[in-house]
Design an enzyme around this catalytic site. Structure first.
Site, short mmCIF file in Angstrom:
data_model
loop_
_atom_site.label_atom_id
_atom_site.label_comp_id
_atom_site.label_asym_id
_atom_site.label_seq_id
_atom_site.Cartn_x
_atom_site.Cartn_y
_atom_site.Cartn_z
N ARG A 45 0.86 -1.19 0.00
CA ARG A 45 0.00 0.00 0.00
C ARG A 45 0.89 1.23 0.00
O ARG A 45 2.10 1.13 0.13
CB ARG A 45 -1.04 0.00 1.14
CG ARG A 45 -0.66 -0.60 2.44
CD ARG A 45 0.47 0.07 3.15
NE ARG A 45 0.24 1.51 3.33
CZ ARG A 45 1.16 2.40 3.56
NH1 ARG A 45 2.44 2.04 3.61
NH2 ARG A 45 0.87 3.67 3.72
N GLN A 195 -1.95 2.56 9.90
CA GLN A 195 -0.67 2.61 9.18
C GLN A 195 0.39 3.37 9.97
O GLN A 195 1.59 3.09 9.86
CB GLN A 195 -0.84 3.29 7.81
CG GLN A 195 -1.58 2.46 6.77
CD GLN A 195 -3.06 2.75 6.76
OE1 GLN A 195 -3.63 3.17 7.77
NE2 GLN A 195 -3.72 2.51 5.64
N ASP A 236 -1.84 10.91 -2.15
CA ASP A 236 -2.29 9.87 -3.09
C ASP A 236 -2.64 10.44 -4.45
O ASP A 236 -2.58 9.75 -5.46
CB ASP A 236 -3.48 9.11 -2.51
CG ASP A 236 -3.02 8.21 -1.39
OD1 ASP A 236 -2.94 8.68 -0.25
OD2 ASP A 236 -2.67 7.05 -1.68
N LYS A 247 -4.49 10.02 3.09
CA LYS A 247 -5.16 9.16 4.08
C LYS A 247 -6.18 9.94 4.91
O LYS A 247 -5.91 11.06 5.33
CB LYS A 247 -4.10 8.51 4.96
CG LYS A 247 -4.59 7.60 6.07
CD LYS A 247 -5.52 6.52 5.58
CE LYS A 247 -4.94 5.66 4.48
NZ LYS A 247 -5.95 4.82 3.80
O1 MRU Z 1 -4.55 3.16 2.15
P1 MRU Z 1 -3.07 3.37 2.02
O2 MRU Z 1 -2.29 2.81 3.16
O3 MRU Z 1 -2.55 2.92 0.67
O4 MRU Z 1 -2.90 4.95 2.07
C1 MRU Z 1 -1.60 5.49 1.98
C2 MRU Z 1 -1.55 6.96 2.15
O5 MRU Z 1 -2.55 7.63 2.27
C3 MRU Z 1 -0.19 7.58 2.07
O6 MRU Z 1 -0.10 8.68 2.93
C4 MRU Z 1 0.04 8.05 0.63
O7 MRU Z 1 -0.14 6.98 -0.24
C5 MRU Z 1 1.38 8.63 0.43
S1 MRU Z 1 2.59 7.38 0.39
C6 MRU Z 1 4.10 7.97 -0.01
#
Ligand code: MRU
Length: 343
Positions: A45, A195, A236, A247
């Site tokens: 992820r 996370q 993202d 997130k």
């Molecule tokens: O649901 P996830 O764990 O994939 O979400 C990840 C995030 O929101 C991170 O902060 C984002 O991808 C930046 S990663 C360098």
């Protein structure tokens, strides 16, 4: 530095992030189905990491094709791309990486099939190698924002685990630490999937970077007490107007930071910038399984059975709350991005 994802003798080796921090286990993905499940189930992820993994998934699937004609081969590869693109909707890096693989496929049209297969494999490796370099460049630019003795709050995991290595927001922190600055990281636990607690705390502890874990609802109190100097998070998808999807909970942190006069920065590579999306309102937000909210790890219930749940995986932080976006090309105001990253 942990190896989030890599090629190992023709199969994709992933660190299974759903098992961290209790178990450090690796998954060997030898089929596209396995890659699709790994992305969906958050075994891998983080926006850049899922982009890299999807590109490798395309190369893996292409490698097993028995097609002898380009048209048949291309049809098969495009259908693999469609399956991988349907895994998660918000992080644009996934679509960016798949598009790059499709471009490579069509550039190779005149070559024989075995050579196209190795070109696709090579392209996926280049995407992986490039991702680490982008993170290190972001780190070099962003580290200047962190002064010796400062405390930095981060949300979710935007570290080596969320990329091919080094990290975006954690890359900035890691670079400051490598410069010898004495810093402290405050990691939001990041409910519902944790996370921050499971991944950021683990990753920083692996590198001996001082980290203190807090629950998400503690950030405001710490800011009011003057205990946070700076916030740095990942992204993202960044829209053309500088709005940032990240997130769930990132928006709240940005509002708190603004209210307390604390600079709020986003670190992301060019593959996260989506100039085709005008603003945050146009970003599709992934809705996830209610079990993530009603239980811990899917097994320990923390809510009454049958309760109605709302579980968006991401939120949008408006450009107005962001002081700067740290990229591999430098640090820009959100409003400057479209000028600097026009392709
Ligand atoms: O649901 P996830 O764990 O994939 O979400 C990840 C995030 O929101 C991170 O902060 C984002 O991808 C930046 S990663 C360098």
């Amino acid at each position: 530095m942990v190896h989030t994802v890599e090629w190992q003798q023709g199969v994709i080796r992933l660190l299974d992030q759903s098992r961290l921090p209790e178990h450090v286990e690796f998954l060997q993905c030898s089929t596209v189905d396995a890659v699709v499940s790994a992305i969906r189930e958050l075994k891998v992820r983080g926006a850049p990491a899922i982009g890299v993994t999807a590109a490798m998934g395309v190369a893996l699937g292409a490698g097993t094709s028995g097609a002898e004609q380009y048209e048949t081969f291309a049809r098969e590869v495009n259908s693999i791309c469609d399956r991988l693109a349907a895994t998660r909707p918000t992080a644009v890096n996934l679509f960016w990486a798949i598009e790059r693989m499709k471009r490579k496929l069509s550039e190779c049209r005149a070559m024989n099939i075995p050579d196209i297969k190795s070109a696709l494999f090579q392209e996926s490796q280049s995407i992986l190698d490039e991702d680490i370099e982008l993170c290190k460049a972001m780190g070099r630019h962003g580290a200047q924002l962190i002064k010796d003795g400062q405390t930095v709050l981060t949300h979710c995991n935007a570290g080596a685990l969320a990329t091919a290595g080094y990290g975006t927001a954690l890359g900035v922190i890691r670079a400051a630490w490598e410069q010898g600055k004495r810093i402290e990281v405050i990691a939001d636990e990041t409910r519902p999937v944790l996370q921050g607690a499971r991944l950021t705390a683990w990753e920083l502890m692996q590198d001996n970077i001082p980290v203190t874990l807090i629950t998400d609802n503690m950030a405001g109190a710490m800011m009011r007490q003057g205990r946070i100097d700076l916030c740095v998070v990942g992204a993202d998808r960044i829209a053309a107007n500088g709005d940032v999807a990240n997130k769930i909970g990132t928006y709240s942190v940005s509002v708190l930071a603004k209210a307390h006069g604390i600079p709020f920065y986003v670190a992301a590579p060019y593959s996260t910038i989506d100039l085709k999306t005008a603003s945050g309102e146009d970003i599709t937000i992934e809705q996830r399984n209610p079990l993530e909210v009603t239980s811990i790890h899917g097994s320990h219930p923390v809510a009454p059975q049958g309760v109605k749940v709302y579980n968006p995986a991401f939120d949008v932080t408006p450009a107005a709350n962001i002081v700067g976006i740290i990229t591999e090309r430098g640090i820009f105001k959100p409003s400057e991005l479209s000028r600097h990253f026009a392709r």
